[in-house]
Design a protein around this motif. Structure first.
Motif, PDB file in Angstrom:
ATOM      1  N   SER A  13     -28.539  10.226  14.572  1.00  0.00           N
ATOM      2  CA  SER A  13     -29.380   9.122  14.143  1.00  0.00           C
ATOM      3  C   SER A  13     -28.836   7.840  14.733  1.00  0.00           C
ATOM      4  CB  SER A  13     -29.495   9.080  12.613  1.00  0.00           C
ATOM      5  OG  SER A  13     -28.248   8.845  12.019  1.00  0.00           O
ATOM      6  N   GLN A  15     -25.683   6.475  14.120  1.00  0.00           N
ATOM      7  CA  GLN A  15     -24.226   6.317  14.037  1.00  0.00           C
ATOM      8  C   GLN A  15     -23.517   7.113  15.106  1.00  0.00           C
ATOM      9  OE1 GLN A  15     -22.563   7.176  10.249  1.00  0.00           O
ATOM     10  NE2 GLN A  15     -20.469   6.888  10.922  1.00  0.00           N
ATOM     11  N   GLU A 218     -17.183  11.666   7.783  1.00  0.00           N
ATOM     12  CA  GLU A 218     -18.542  12.039   7.409  1.00  0.00           C
ATOM     13  C   GLU A 218     -19.519  11.377   8.365  1.00  0.00           C
ATOM     14  OE1 GLU A 218     -21.208  12.990   3.523  1.00  0.00           O
ATOM     15  OE2 GLU A 218     -19.543  11.576   3.301  1.00  0.00           O
ATOM     16  N   ASP A 220     -23.569  10.281   9.248  1.00  0.00           N
ATOM     17  CA  ASP A 220     -24.882  10.001   8.676  1.00  0.00           C
ATOM     18  C   ASP A 220     -25.953  10.817   9.372  1.00  0.00           C
ATOM     19  OD1 ASP A 220     -23.794   8.211   6.918  1.00  0.00           O
ATOM     20  OD2 ASP A 220     -24.203   6.458   8.174  1.00  0.00           O
TER      21      ASP A 220
END
Length: 220
Positions: A13, A15, A218, A220
């Motif tokens: 997306s 990031q 993590e 996104d």
């Protein structure tokens, strides 16, 4: 400890994130299902540490712990006399993530692995207890066994030295690199959307091994 080079570009997306590896890799096509692509190189330090090398901060230590220890910057795991086995999980949950770490085989028949978002799907490290051969980098899926085997591991795995592994979990798709080489891309029908990441010490084994430089981010 030798420096590790991370291929950067890892775009999902809006990031960017980092993948590990000791060499530059072109992942276009291979990671299409994960919406990941490669560009330049970046230092490993940009991926946040999940294990500080001093204590168990960030991890849930099992009760009556006799399996896990932190010494000299290493996470050590060793079977107990009763060979009950144990799991060490992060104290937070992850959705999409990238995990990088180094591991070294120790005494006995090593049977370990990384739990993917809870105690379910797993990326194997060491010998499969059922198949009696090394399946490092392969996915273990409860009810299915090993539906796909990692490729080229026999030539890459160092039995008496440190190995690096990177795992990317994007939705149900798991992608694995061993010592800088892509060895697995697998989409699981039973993948959990979110959960903690765990390290396994398989029960009924007499074994020891070490982990270090564990990093998780993590996505996104």
């Amino acid at each position: 400890m030798s420096a590790t080079i991370l291929p950067q570009a890892v775009t999902s997306s809006s990031q960017d994130f980092l993948l590990s590896g000791e060499t530059r890799m072109n992942l276009r096509g291979t990671l299409l299902l994960s919406l990941v692509c490669v560009s330049a190189l970046a230092p490993a330090e940009e991926l946040p540490l999940a294990f500080n090398g001093k204590d168990f901060t960030g991890w849930v230590v099992p009760e009556n712990n006799e399996w896990w220890a932190v010494r000299d910057g290493l996470l050590e795991v060793r079977s107990d006399p009763g060979r009950k086995g144990s799991n060490l999980f992060t104290d937070r949950e992850y959705g999409n993530f990238v995990m990088q770490f180094e591991f070294k085989m120790g005494e006995g028949t090593v049977d370990s692995g990384i739990f993917m978002r809870g105690k379910h799907d797993q990326i194997q490290i060491g010998e499969s207890g059922s198949l009696k051969r090394d399946l490092t980098g392969s996915p273990y899926i409860p009810g299915k066994g090993y539906p796909k085997e990692a490729e080229g591991v026999a030539e890459l795995l160092k039995l008496d030295d440190w190995n690096s592994m990177t795992i990317v979990a994007m939705g149900p798709t798991y992608t694995v690199w061993l010592n800088g080489k892509l060895v697995l891309n697998y989409t699981s029908k039973t993948a959990k959307q979110r959960g903690p990441i765990g390290i396994q010490l398989h029960p009924d084994r007499d074994m020891a091994m070490e982990y270090r430089d564990i990093r998780i981010a993590e996505l996104d």
